[in-house]
Design an enzyme around this catalytic site. Structure first.
Site, PDB file in Angstrom:
ATOM      1  N   CYS A 189     -53.473 -93.074  52.702  1.00 45.36           N
ATOM      2  CA  CYS A 189     -53.848 -94.375  53.180  1.00 45.36           C
ATOM      3  C   CYS A 189     -55.452 -94.584  53.445  1.00 45.36           C
ATOM      4  O   CYS A 189     -56.174 -95.530  52.472  1.00 45.36           O
ATOM      5  CB  CYS A 189     -53.422 -94.064  54.814  1.00 45.36           C
ATOM      6  SG  CYS A 189     -51.124 -94.602  55.232  1.00 45.36           S
ATOM      7  N   ARG A 190     -55.896 -93.339  53.864  1.00 44.74           N
ATOM      8  CA  ARG A 190     -57.620 -94.180  54.144  1.00 44.74           C
ATOM      9  C   ARG A 190     -58.300 -93.572  52.974  1.00 44.74           C
ATOM     10  O   ARG A 190     -58.976 -94.229  51.963  1.00 44.74           O
ATOM     11  CB  ARG A 190     -57.974 -93.097  54.956  1.00 44.74           C
ATOM     12  CG  ARG A 190     -57.512 -94.293  56.364  1.00 44.74           C
ATOM     13  CD  ARG A 190     -58.226 -93.581  57.877  1.00 44.74           C
ATOM     14  NE  ARG A 190     -56.517 -92.029  57.870  1.00 44.74           N
ATOM     15  CZ  ARG A 190     -57.163 -91.475  58.419  1.00 44.74           C
ATOM     16  NH1 ARG A 190     -58.087 -91.259  59.569  1.00 44.74           N
ATOM     17  NH2 ARG A 190     -56.241 -90.024  58.867  1.00 44.74           N
ATOM     18  N   SER A 191     -58.441 -91.975  52.270  1.00 43.37           N
ATOM     19  CA  SER A 191     -58.971 -91.651  51.117  1.00 43.37           C
ATOM     20  C   SER A 191     -58.850 -92.103  50.051  1.00 43.37           C
ATOM     21  O   SER A 191     -59.392 -92.170  49.100  1.00 43.37           O
ATOM     22  CB  SER A 191     -59.269 -89.833  51.298  1.00 43.37           C
ATOM     23  OG  SER A 191     -58.064 -89.623  51.464  1.00 43.37           O
TER      24      SER A 191
ATOM     25  N   ASN B 129     -54.033 -88.081  52.617  1.00 39.63           N
ATOM     26  CA  ASN B 129     -54.220 -88.726  51.530  1.00 39.63           C
ATOM     27  C   ASN B 129     -53.194 -90.101  50.529  1.00 39.63           C
ATOM     28  O   ASN B 129     -53.137 -89.210  49.986  1.00 39.63           O
ATOM     29  CB  ASN B 129     -54.747 -87.450  50.326  1.00 39.63           C
ATOM     30  CG  ASN B 129     -54.896 -87.808  48.702  1.00 39.63           C
ATOM     31  OD1 ASN B 129     -55.070 -86.976  47.884  1.00 39.63           O
ATOM     32  ND2 ASN B 129     -56.222 -88.430  48.723  1.00 39.63           N
TER      33      ASN B 129
ATOM     34  N   CYS C 289     -58.628 -87.300  54.178  1.00 36.64           N
ATOM     35  CA  CYS C 289     -58.260 -87.514  55.333  1.00 36.64           C
ATOM     36  C   CYS C 289     -57.352 -87.496  55.846  1.00 36.64           C
ATOM     37  O   CYS C 289     -57.708 -85.563  55.445  1.00 36.64           O
ATOM     38  CB  CYS C 289     -57.541 -89.534  54.965  1.00 36.64           C
ATOM     39  SG  CYS C 289     -56.805 -89.476  54.157  1.00 36.64           S
TER      40      CYS C 289
ATOM     41  N   ASP D  97     -56.983 -94.528  61.449  1.00 34.18           N
ATOM     42  CA  ASP D  97     -55.338 -93.945  60.974  1.00 34.18           C
ATOM     43  C   ASP D  97     -54.123 -94.923  60.812  1.00 34.18           C
ATOM     44  O   ASP D  97     -54.105 -95.088  61.709  1.00 34.18           O
ATOM     45  CB  ASP D  97     -55.227 -92.296  61.605  1.00 34.18           C
ATOM     46  CG  ASP D  97     -53.814 -91.744  60.634  1.00 34.18           C
ATOM     47  OD1 ASP D  97     -53.168 -93.544  59.915  1.00 34.18           O
ATOM     48  OD2 ASP D  97     -53.907 -90.798  60.428  1.00 34.18           O
TER      49      ASP D  97
HETATM   50  P1  4NP Z   1     -54.070 -91.301  55.903  1.00 36.41           P
HETATM   51  O1  4NP Z   1     -52.739 -91.451  56.801  1.00 36.41           O
HETATM   52  O2  4NP Z   1     -54.671 -89.757  56.642  1.00 36.41           O
HETATM   53  O3  4NP Z   1     -54.881 -92.655  56.069  1.00 36.41           O
HETATM   54  O4  4NP Z   1     -53.112 -90.896  54.382  1.00 36.41           O
HETATM   55  C1  4NP Z   1     -51.865 -90.797  57.105  1.00 36.41           C
HETATM   56  C2  4NP Z   1     -50.443 -90.423  55.876  1.00 36.41           C
HETATM   57  C3  4NP Z   1     -49.811 -90.225  56.656  1.00 36.41           C
HETATM   58  C4  4NP Z   1     -49.024 -88.954  57.839  1.00 36.41           C
HETATM   59  C5  4NP Z   1     -50.575 -89.158  58.683  1.00 36.41           C
HETATM   60  C6  4NP Z   1     -51.341 -90.385  58.115  1.00 36.41           C
HETATM   61  N1  4NP Z   1     -48.436 -88.008  57.940  1.00 36.41           N
HETATM   62  O5  4NP Z   1     -48.215 -88.179  59.385  1.00 36.41           O
HETATM   63  O6  4NP Z   1     -46.701 -88.457  57.439  1.00 36.41           O
END
Ligand code: 4NP
Length: 153
Positions: free
Chosen positions: A12-14, A10, A7, A122
């Site tokens: 939340c989703r992955s 790294n 993602c 997201d």
């Molecule tokens: P992820 O979510 O891609 O599912 O881990 C996010 C985590 C952090 C951010 C964006 C999306 N960020 O902008 O910090």
């Protein structure tokens, strides 16, 4: 079979996808090596977002030992599949993929038949309910993906 779920951050989703695929593989008796990474460097070395840890904890999946890392070029040779959560992740991955890469680089939701299930939204900027939606969606995608690739036991 080696799978890398990817993602943006790294956190939340992955990490959730990794935990879900690992458990699905265990339940189905499949030998899979699963890792996760982010296309961005923002959160390198951090634990998963506590909302993902809590949501997956509700179904007995422990993400607490994972640590965020960024995708590196060698991943495109080391893994059989590099699996993006959304189109933006996929574009970033395709832009960095070496020409002779051996990994299949696709969206994780590519093989789900249900309409509109391709991208995993997201949940980072939303509230906790988005994390439950994410977990349910990832669980469905993981089942479809494993059914599609039919790895050997
Ligand atoms: P992820 O979510 O891609 O599912 O881990 C996010 C985590 C952090 C951010 C964006 C999306 N960020 O902008 O910090």
């Amino acid at each position: 079979m080696n799978l890398l779920v990817v993602c943006l951050g790294n956190i939340c989703r992955s990490p959730a996808a990794q935990g879900i695929v690992e458990r699905a593989a265990l339940q189905k008796g499949l030998h899979l090596n699963v890792d996760s990474a982010g296309t961005a460097a923002y959160h390198i070395g951090k634990s998963p977002d506590r909302r993902s840890v809590n949501e997956l904890g509700r179904v007995g999946i422990d993400l607490s030992r994972q640590k965020a890392r960024q995708v590196v070029v060698s991943d495109f040779y080391k893994f059989d599949w590099v699996l993006a959560m959304d189109r933006s992740n996929l574009q970033n991955l395709l832009a960095m993929r070496p020409k002779d890469a051996t990994a299949n680089v696709v969206m994780f939701g590519e093989y789900v038949e249900t309409v509109s299930f391709g991208e995993v939204d997201d949940p980072y900027y939303g509230d906790e309910s988005g994390f439950q939606t994410m977990r349910l969606h990832l669980t469905e995608i993981a089942d479809s993906f494993l059914e599609y690739i039919k790895p050997v036991k």
